[in-house]
Design an enzyme around this catalytic site. Sequence first.
Site, PDB file in Angstrom:
ATOM      1  CG  MET A 183      -2.240  -0.759   0.968  1.00 49.12           C
ATOM      2  SD  MET A 183      -3.189  -0.084  -0.415  1.00 49.12           S
ATOM      3  CE  MET A 183      -4.625  -1.134  -0.343  1.00 49.12           C
ATOM      4  CE1 TYR A 216      -6.157   5.491  -8.673  1.00 48.82           C
ATOM      5  CE2 TYR A 216      -7.422   4.023 -10.089  1.00 48.82           C
ATOM      6  CZ  TYR A 216      -6.380   4.903  -9.916  1.00 48.82           C
ATOM      7  OH  TYR A 216      -5.571   5.214 -10.973  1.00 48.82           O
ATOM      8  CD  GLU A 217      -4.314   1.219  -4.540  1.00 47.09           C
ATOM      9  OE1 GLU A 217      -4.225   0.930  -3.329  1.00 47.09           O
ATOM     10  OE2 GLU A 217      -4.210   0.383  -5.444  1.00 47.09           O
ATOM     11  N   GLY A 218      -7.777   4.149  -1.408  1.00 53.03           N
ATOM     12  CA  GLY A 218      -8.094   4.911  -0.207  1.00 53.03           C
ATOM     13  C   GLY A 218      -8.392   6.342  -0.570  1.00 53.03           C
ATOM     14  NE  ARG A 256      -3.581   3.736   0.740  1.00 53.11           N
ATOM     15  CZ  ARG A 256      -4.042   3.303   1.894  1.00 53.11           C
ATOM     16  NH1 ARG A 256      -3.300   3.428   2.999  1.00 53.11           N
ATOM     17  NH2 ARG A 256      -5.238   2.730   1.977  1.00 53.11           N
TER      18      ARG A 256
END
Length: 594
Positions: free
Chosen positions: A293, A441-443, A297
Amino acid sequence: MPEYKAPLRDMRFLLNEVFDAPSMWAENPRLAEAVDPDTADAILEEAGKIASQVLAPLNREGDEHSSKWNDGEVTAPPGFKEAYQTYCEGGWGGLGGNPEFGGMGMPKMLVGQVEEMVQGSNISFGLAPMLTAGACLSLNAHGSQELKEKYLPNMYSGQWSGAMDLTEPHCGTDLGIIRTKAEPQADGSYAISGTKIFITWGEHDMAENIIHLVLAKLPDAPAGPKGISLFLVPKYLVNEDGSLGEKNTMGCGSIEHKMGIKGSATCVMNYDGAKGWLVGEVNKGLAAMFTMMNYERVAVGIQGLGVAENSYQNAVLYANDRLQSRAPTGKQFPEKAADPIIVHPDVRRMLMTMRANTEGSRAFSTYASRWLDLAKFSEDEDVRKNAEAMVALLTPVVKSFLTDLALESAIEGQQVFGGHGFIREWGQEQHVRDIRITQIYEGTNGIQSLDLIGRKIAANGGASYRIFAEEIQQYIASQEGNDKMAEFINPLKAAIANLTELTEWVMDKAQNNPNEIGASSVEYLKVFGYTSFAYMYAMKAEKALEKEGSEPFYANKLATARFFVKRLLPKYISLTEAVKGGADCLYEMAADQF
């Protein structure tokens, strides 16, 4: 037709002069073996050619025609499969991979620059190698030796691609409530059943196999996030000799029709007792997933930066070509019917904002990548621990701040084009649509903001923040007596003092009102971002001043740094006041009054 030219000169400036990456590489045995300045320069040069000559010409093609779904099979846009083969034949998929399994072992500082070129020239295409790299990271860190030997070489080569399967129809950020099940089998494998959505490049025809890393729960798993495990589930089963066997009992139910990144396939994946293998420990799937992640990110922040750079380049070309009215100071091109719009102050403001945002973002992502490299490669345990703390602190800022600025920059670029920016053929409206997903996306960026102030700062009493603030204070002290740097150091000094005071304010208020963290998080992250950029611009200005007058490049660095300090950095003042507006005003209305 929109064009893209890799910003190689600025990338080299950051790597070789601002952050002196070659010295760090030379001091580390593993990196010294993998890369030197000549190798890095050759990699950047070749990546720039791939980006501008192979990928950029397909960017609009992918947007116009998109991926197609037919009875479970997905066909990539015209030209994508051939470009993918060219990309893989060049070895680009294994650039940052483990050399033990066929990767090149390059540092993130260099890989990040290549990622920017790939994503900036064609973000839809770039998502395929990006997701594969992420899957490889988790597999390399947590998979068994058998799984790594069986899958990583073909994933690094691009013969097989990778996908990350997290989200389900009823849950996104809250992965603790996933419903996908994993049933243990007698042969040590697991039968995976469930549905995943928003799976980027989960199905396509560019690679011969697709390796999915899927989050699922065992029947006896604890409730919540502590009961999640990670499984490797291939599209085609792999025989003992490495050849492909029968298709796994999984498939793509449909692909999404999206606002942007239309060239990439965003898939609904259905698993019906599909055969999978455990990656890492039982019920430790989130830890295995979060290994990648921080890298992913940072990569998303780089995605936004890359597309914004593309938008900037085309806005500059248009502003120098489009004739409209005369400059406020009189005719600049008397032989023409009107002056190019670049003479107008407001157009200059937009272009300089775009330039300052992208150059600041490139510096900050490179800075964060440096910490990733130290955390991964340093042989000093204290350095690694310190780097890990910095990576955790900076990652949400890179992801959120860079993508927010990227959308802002793309909108400015669209505005430079005026009405032409709203029409498809010029490409600017595509940049706006493509960048928008990077904030989601990706949080989502809201979640990143909560992560920064809640988990990375308040949860440890500000310990990680103090490491960052102390580094900046030491840099400020190192410039004491350097009169030429005063115009950059004094604003940085004020900004870091403000950020430190604001950090303490939020942590203090949160002790009595839990809503203060969420209420302040977005604006706080932006204050952190602008302060970080002030640090980046000070370091860049220092190097540019050393070579002032030698070539226009360094004069341009100083001009951009001055614009940032005078016109963009002051935003932190109003954002600070917004944070101090507090949480109470958000709750004066009842939910049914909205």
